[in-house]
Design a protein around this motif. Structure first.
Motif, PDB file in Angstrom:
ATOM      1  N   ALA A 231       0.614  -1.221   0.208  1.00 47.46           N
ATOM      2  CA  ALA A 231      -0.079  -0.098   0.046  1.00 47.46           C
ATOM      3  C   ALA A 231       0.994   1.368  -0.044  1.00 47.46           C
ATOM      4  O   ALA A 231       0.356   2.130  -0.460  1.00 47.46           O
ATOM      5  CB  ALA A 231      -0.875   0.005   1.071  1.00 47.46           C
ATOM      6  N   GLU A 232       2.003   1.115   0.598  1.00 45.05           N
ATOM      7  CA  GLU A 232       2.974   2.371   0.636  1.00 45.05           C
ATOM      8  C   GLU A 232       3.133   2.748  -0.827  1.00 45.05           C
ATOM      9  O   GLU A 232       3.620   4.068  -0.906  1.00 45.05           O
ATOM     10  CB  GLU A 232       4.110   2.218   1.537  1.00 45.05           C
ATOM     11  CG  GLU A 232       5.211   1.144   0.960  1.00 45.05           C
ATOM     12  CD  GLU A 232       4.704  -0.324   1.243  1.00 45.05           C
ATOM     13  OE1 GLU A 232       5.526  -1.393   0.580  1.00 45.05           O
ATOM     14  OE2 GLU A 232       3.598  -0.441   1.834  1.00 45.05           O
ATOM     15  N   LEU A 233       3.266   1.838  -1.734  1.00 48.23           N
ATOM     16  CA  LEU A 233       3.642   2.253  -3.211  1.00 48.23           C
ATOM     17  C   LEU A 233       2.506   3.052  -3.759  1.00 48.23           C
ATOM     18  O   LEU A 233       2.763   4.061  -4.429  1.00 48.23           O
ATOM     19  CB  LEU A 233       4.028   1.132  -3.981  1.00 48.23           C
ATOM     20  CG  LEU A 233       5.222   0.145  -3.735  1.00 48.23           C
ATOM     21  CD1 LEU A 233       5.219  -0.888  -4.479  1.00 48.23           C
ATOM     22  CD2 LEU A 233       6.329   1.107  -3.914  1.00 48.23           C
ATOM     23  N   TYR A 234       1.146   2.770  -3.470  1.00 47.31           N
ATOM     24  CA  TYR A 234       0.168   3.449  -3.911  1.00 47.31           C
ATOM     25  C   TYR A 234       0.172   4.799  -3.198  1.00 47.31           C
ATOM     26  O   TYR A 234      -0.130   5.872  -3.946  1.00 47.31           O
ATOM     27  CB  TYR A 234      -1.380   2.780  -3.866  1.00 47.31           C
ATOM     28  CG  TYR A 234      -1.385   1.752  -4.451  1.00 47.31           C
ATOM     29  CD1 TYR A 234      -1.622   1.718  -5.875  1.00 47.31           C
ATOM     30  CD2 TYR A 234      -0.941   0.500  -4.073  1.00 47.31           C
ATOM     31  CE1 TYR A 234      -2.001   0.507  -6.706  1.00 47.31           C
ATOM     32  CE2 TYR A 234      -1.309  -0.733  -4.775  1.00 47.31           C
ATOM     33  CZ  TYR A 234      -1.698  -0.644  -5.801  1.00 47.31           C
ATOM     34  OH  TYR A 234      -2.083  -1.816  -6.614  1.00 47.31           O
ATOM     35  N   GLU A 235       0.557   4.907  -2.002  1.00 44.92           N
ATOM     36  CA  GLU A 235       0.598   6.314  -1.410  1.00 44.92           C
ATOM     37  C   GLU A 235       1.418   7.212  -1.816  1.00 44.92           C
ATOM     38  O   GLU A 235       1.477   8.375  -1.818  1.00 44.92           O
ATOM     39  CB  GLU A 235       0.766   6.016   0.237  1.00 44.92           C
ATOM     40  CG  GLU A 235      -0.658   5.140   1.001  1.00 44.92           C
ATOM     41  CD  GLU A 235      -0.195   4.994   2.264  1.00 44.92           C
ATOM     42  OE1 GLU A 235       1.209   5.114   2.731  1.00 44.92           O
ATOM     43  OE2 GLU A 235      -0.997   4.332   2.966  1.00 44.92           O
ATOM     44  N   ALA A 236       2.771   6.546  -2.258  1.00 49.36           N
ATOM     45  CA  ALA A 236       3.764   7.460  -2.660  1.00 49.36           C
ATOM     46  C   ALA A 236       3.502   7.774  -4.220  1.00 49.36           C
ATOM     47  O   ALA A 236       3.926   9.059  -4.353  1.00 49.36           O
ATOM     48  CB  ALA A 236       5.222   6.703  -2.772  1.00 49.36           C
ATOM     49  N   ALA A 237       2.787   7.128  -4.879  1.00 51.87           N
ATOM     50  CA  ALA A 237       2.362   7.617  -6.168  1.00 51.87           C
ATOM     51  C   ALA A 237       1.238   8.664  -6.127  1.00 51.87           C
ATOM     52  O   ALA A 237       1.403   9.692  -6.654  1.00 51.87           O
ATOM     53  CB  ALA A 237       1.873   6.384  -6.977  1.00 51.87           C
ATOM     54  N   LYS A 238       0.199   8.456  -5.087  1.00 50.37           N
ATOM     55  CA  LYS A 238      -0.702   9.623  -4.920  1.00 50.37           C
ATOM     56  C   LYS A 238      -0.040  10.694  -4.560  1.00 50.37           C
ATOM     57  O   LYS A 238      -0.572  11.968  -4.771  1.00 50.37           O
ATOM     58  CB  LYS A 238      -1.774   9.098  -3.830  1.00 50.37           C
ATOM     59  CG  LYS A 238      -2.788   9.929  -3.650  1.00 50.37           C
ATOM     60  CD  LYS A 238      -3.706   9.199  -2.618  1.00 50.37           C
ATOM     61  CE  LYS A 238      -4.796  10.288  -2.494  1.00 50.37           C
ATOM     62  NZ  LYS A 238      -6.094   9.693  -1.662  1.00 50.37           N
ATOM     63  N   MET A 239       1.069  10.683  -3.496  1.00 52.41           N
ATOM     64  CA  MET A 239       1.571  12.080  -2.978  1.00 52.41           C
ATOM     65  C   MET A 239       2.387  12.715  -4.146  1.00 52.41           C
ATOM     66  O   MET A 239       2.545  13.976  -4.291  1.00 52.41           O
ATOM     67  CB  MET A 239       2.547  11.724  -1.880  1.00 52.41           C
ATOM     68  CG  MET A 239       1.887  11.181  -0.620  1.00 52.41           C
ATOM     69  SD  MET A 239       3.033  10.563   0.483  1.00 52.41           S
ATOM     70  CE  MET A 239       3.952  12.359   0.677  1.00 52.41           C
ATOM     71  N   ASP A 240       2.855  11.669  -5.149  1.00 49.89           N
ATOM     72  CA  ASP A 240       3.473  12.269  -6.229  1.00 49.89           C
ATOM     73  C   ASP A 240       2.600  12.838  -7.562  1.00 49.89           C
ATOM     74  O   ASP A 240       3.178  13.632  -8.445  1.00 49.89           O
ATOM     75  CB  ASP A 240       4.454  11.429  -6.892  1.00 49.89           C
ATOM     76  CG  ASP A 240       5.617  11.099  -6.152  1.00 49.89           C
ATOM     77  OD1 ASP A 240       5.971  11.873  -5.282  1.00 49.89           O
ATOM     78  OD2 ASP A 240       6.266  10.040  -6.332  1.00 49.89           O
ATOM     79  N   GLY A 241       1.254  12.819  -7.179  1.00 50.81           N
ATOM     80  CA  GLY A 241       0.226  13.399  -8.054  1.00 50.81           C
ATOM     81  C   GLY A 241      -0.016  12.548  -9.198  1.00 50.81           C
ATOM     82  O   GLY A 241      -0.617  13.068 -10.291  1.00 50.81           O
ATOM     83  N   ALA A 242       0.259  11.359  -8.992  1.00 52.14           N
ATOM     84  CA  ALA A 242       0.011  10.438 -10.338  1.00 52.14           C
ATOM     85  C   ALA A 242      -1.445   9.794 -10.480  1.00 52.14           C
ATOM     86  O   ALA A 242      -1.870   9.785  -9.209  1.00 52.14           O
ATOM     87  CB  ALA A 242       0.996   8.902  -9.919  1.00 52.14           C
ATOM     88  N   ASN A 243      -1.972   9.948 -11.421  1.00 51.36           N
ATOM     89  CA  ASN A 243      -3.275   9.398 -11.630  1.00 51.36           C
ATOM     90  C   ASN A 243      -3.501   8.025 -11.930  1.00 51.36           C
ATOM     91  O   ASN A 243      -2.587   7.399 -11.723  1.00 51.36           O
ATOM     92  CB  ASN A 243      -4.004  10.146 -12.914  1.00 51.36           C
ATOM     93  CG  ASN A 243      -3.075   9.974 -14.416  1.00 51.36           C
ATOM     94  OD1 ASN A 243      -2.372   8.726 -14.325  1.00 51.36           O
ATOM     95  ND2 ASN A 243      -3.439  10.720 -15.335  1.00 51.36           N
ATOM     96  N   GLY A 244      -4.822   7.559 -12.245  1.00 46.56           N
ATOM     97  CA  GLY A 244      -4.947   6.220 -12.162  1.00 46.56           C
ATOM     98  C   GLY A 244      -4.077   5.239 -13.004  1.00 46.56           C
ATOM     99  O   GLY A 244      -3.468   4.261 -12.878  1.00 46.56           O
TER     100      GLY A 244
END
Length: 339
Positions: A231-244
């Motif tokens: 889950a930390e990978l999804y959180e890191a991508a979300k913090m970087d502003g990545a979309n789906g």
């Protein structure tokens, strides 16, 4: 004479053995143990001929079930075995005549192109839809995930002949549900419309059937692979502003690349050699316009009784599949070297 710690003196023979020479004391835990010396009573790993003897039954069974028929089929492809030869019980060797005849026929190459197009369309649809449903399973709650998983398993477990029968009824001219649905939606020209009037439309229906039966395997494996992504990978991508889409391509796909390679490899093999769906739907018709290579070989062998020619078709099919799969083998080996 010896003196006890209490001060009492006792006499003992001079030649009496010391007490340490009597009953040996129990060794302390770990005493006398040397590094690298195997413990007494533990069986050592088999060596020499024993491993080969253990796998010999499996090797013999595989050779009897797969290797022997393959060799006999290759030999048959170099023989002329038709109806007359079966009656006369003769099988003369004709060299490469069967292969020359096949490679010189335009019908054979038409079937080859059709088989590769059919395989490519099915594999792309199966991988895309299966991956999307796998992602959906990962996003759903527990109850809805269970319902969808059960539906996928039931579709996957349905016998092929039974599913073909259902699809024949769905696309039936008189009582088909699809024609009724099209008329209900207001479309004209679907009164007793024949969905199997051409080879292309027949292959489209077979493609729907194959995709429907193969998507559950990819979807469930995709969901199993997604559970390994932290889950930390999804959180890191979300913090970087990545979309789906960026999250899938930059986070999910690199972690599940071995899954995609192996699953695509399996789907190419399964779809390319698909026989029951194509033959049970319309026996390669109409006018042999929906034949793929496995069905083409079967009809030439069993219906036309050209067994040597059918054997040559099967050998060429195997060679084509090996050539196609060699690219995937290289990708898989390269992926293992990078890890």
């Amino acid at each position: 004479m010896t003196v006890h710690s209490q001060g009492a003196a006792t006499s003992a023979p001079q030649d009496a053995p010391p007490k340490s020479a009597g009953r040996p004391k129990a060794p302390l835990a770990g005493a006398g143990r040397t590094t690298g010396t195997p413990r007494r009573g533990r069986a050592s790993l088999p060596s020499g001929w024993l491993p080969y003897a253990l796998i010999a039954p499996a090797v013999v069974s595989i050779a009897g079930l797969l290797l022997y028929p393959l060799v006999k089929n290759i030999l048959l492809s170099f023989q002329q075995v038709n109806k007359i030869e079966l009656i006369q019980r003769k099988a003369p060797f004709i060299g490469l005549d069967n292969y020359t005849q096949l490679l010189g026929e335009s019908r054979f190459w038409t079937v080859v192109v059709r088989s590769f197009a059919f395989t490519a369309a099915n594999v792309v649809l199966i991988m895309v839809l299966g991956s999307l449903i796998g992602i959906l399973l990962n996003r759903l709650g527990t109850k809805m995930r269970l319902v969808l998983s059960l539906a996928l398993v039931m579709a996957w477990a349905m016998p092929i002949v039974a599913s073909v029968t259902v699809f024949q009824w769905l696309f039936d001219e008189q009582f088909g549900v699809v024609n009724w649905l099209m008329r209900t939606l207001g479309f004209a020209g679907y009164e007793q419309h024949n969905w199997f009037e051409s080879g292309f439309s027949t292959l489209v229906i077979i493609t729907v059937l194959v995709v429907w039966g193969s998507v559950p395997f990819v979807a469930l494996n995709m969901y199993a692979g997604l559970t390994t992504v932290g889950a930390e990978l999804y959180e890191a991508a979300k913090m970087d502003g990545a979309n789906g889409w960026q999250t899938f391509w930059k986070v999910v796909f690199p972690n599940l690349k071995p899954f995609f390679l192996v699953t695509t490899f399996l789907e190419v093999i399964w779809v390319f050699k698909a026989f029951t769906q194509v033959y049970a739907m319309r026996s390669g018709g109409p006018d042999r316009a929906s034949e793929t290579l496995p069905v083409f070989a079967y009809i030439e062998g069993q219906a036309q009784q050209h067994y040597g020619l059918a054997a040559a078709i099967s050998v060429l099919t195997i060679l084509m599949l090996v050539v196609v799969m060699s690219f995937y083998f290289r990708l898989i080996l390269k992926q293992e070297e990078e890890q």
